[in-house]
Design an enzyme around this catalytic site. Structure first.
Site, short mmCIF file in Angstrom:
data_model
loop_
_atom_site.label_atom_id
_atom_site.label_comp_id
_atom_site.label_asym_id
_atom_site.label_seq_id
_atom_site.Cartn_x
_atom_site.Cartn_y
_atom_site.Cartn_z
N ASP A 102 0.84 -1.20 0.00
CA ASP A 102 0.00 0.00 0.00
C ASP A 102 0.88 1.26 0.00
OD1 ASP A 102 -2.31 -1.48 0.07
OD2 ASP A 102 -2.61 -1.29 2.24
N TYR A 144 5.97 -8.57 8.58
CA TYR A 144 5.71 -7.14 8.69
C TYR A 144 5.95 -6.68 10.12
CZ TYR A 144 3.01 -7.79 4.34
OH TYR A 144 2.62 -8.11 3.08
N ASP A 165 -6.47 2.73 8.13
CA ASP A 165 -5.16 3.36 8.21
C ASP A 165 -5.38 4.87 8.10
OD1 ASP A 165 -5.62 3.87 5.51
OD2 ASP A 165 -4.05 2.55 4.78
N ARG A 191 -4.29 -4.77 7.65
CA ARG A 191 -5.33 -3.85 8.13
C ARG A 191 -6.54 -4.60 8.67
NH1 ARG A 191 -7.16 -0.79 3.77
NH2 ARG A 191 -5.95 -2.07 2.35
#
Length: 232
Positions: A48, A76, A90, A187
């Protein structure tokens, strides 16, 4: 008459880039294509725009390996914040709700993360590139549609989260490390952790640190790669 030797096909290469904030994965591929005059280039796994970190790009014949790299395990690190939500989970969108975080303990946060570890069913966020009825979900979201109004619904998918570590020392900010399979939406994990705590959460930062055996420590910035490539 001199016979011309046909050009040697480009064997291609694997490029590891540390993607900067706000750049799309396509932006990076496009920049390298024109700056380094690659005839063929593609990336192995989208990041992203608001995420940074490891992006694998392949050129020439190595583009045939893209699917193989996309399928590999990913790691991550990042930070989520409890007590507020945004539609995109986000900072792409503005806050739409606020919650009282009083009483939430580090142990409860760890237990919620544990519930989201292993083989789980996950509903992708509405701000994602998945196509539903021929249209990308983020296009529906930007028109004001919500997840419960999407015709046919957003189908859950099975993913595997082998590691979901949390550190709540900076509460309500919670640092995390996640190791997961292809197709996992970080997310969605953040959103679902908030829901398990009867609260809300959004992701304030995300960085991809590993894809298979490729690590962020071995990646270059876009500028470093271009400079090195031009010097060859």
């Amino acid at each position: 008459m001199t016979q011309q030797t046909p050009p040697t096909p480009d064997p291609g290469q694997i490029i590891l880039i540390d993607k900067p904030l706000t750049w799309t994965s396509f932006d990076v591929a496009n920049k390298l294509k024109f700056a380094c005059k690659f005839k063929k280039i593609g990336h192995a796994g989208t990041l992203d725009p608001l995420a940074t970190g490891l992006l694998i790009l392949c050129t020439g014949k190595m583009t045939k390996q893209i699917d193989q790299y996309q399928a590999q395990e990913k790691e991550y690190t990042g930070t989520l914040v409890l007590g507020k939500t945004t539609p995109s989970v986000d900072l792409e969108t503005t806050f739409d709700a606020e919650f009282d975080t009083t009483g939430i303990t580090p142990e409860q946060i760890r237990e919620a993360a544990q519930q989201l570890t292993g083989d789980i069913l996950q509903v992708p966020p509405i701000y994602s590139a998945i196509r539903v009825n021929g249209e990308r979900l983020y296009e529906k979201a930007r028109r004001g549609e919500t997840a419960d109004r999407v015709e046919g619904g957003i189908k859950a998918r099975q993913v595997t989260v082998s590691v979901f570590e949390v550190n709540a020392e900076r509460f309500p900010e919670v640092d995390f490390r996640i190791v997961c399979t292809k197709g996992t939406y970080i997310r969605s994990l953040v959103r679902d952790l908030g829901l398990l705590l009867n609260n809300g959460a959004y992701m304030s930062s995300l960085r991809r640190t590993r894809i298979g055996d490729f690590r962020i420590e071995d990646a270059q910035t876009i500028e470093q790669f271009i400079e090195t490539h031009r010097a060859i």
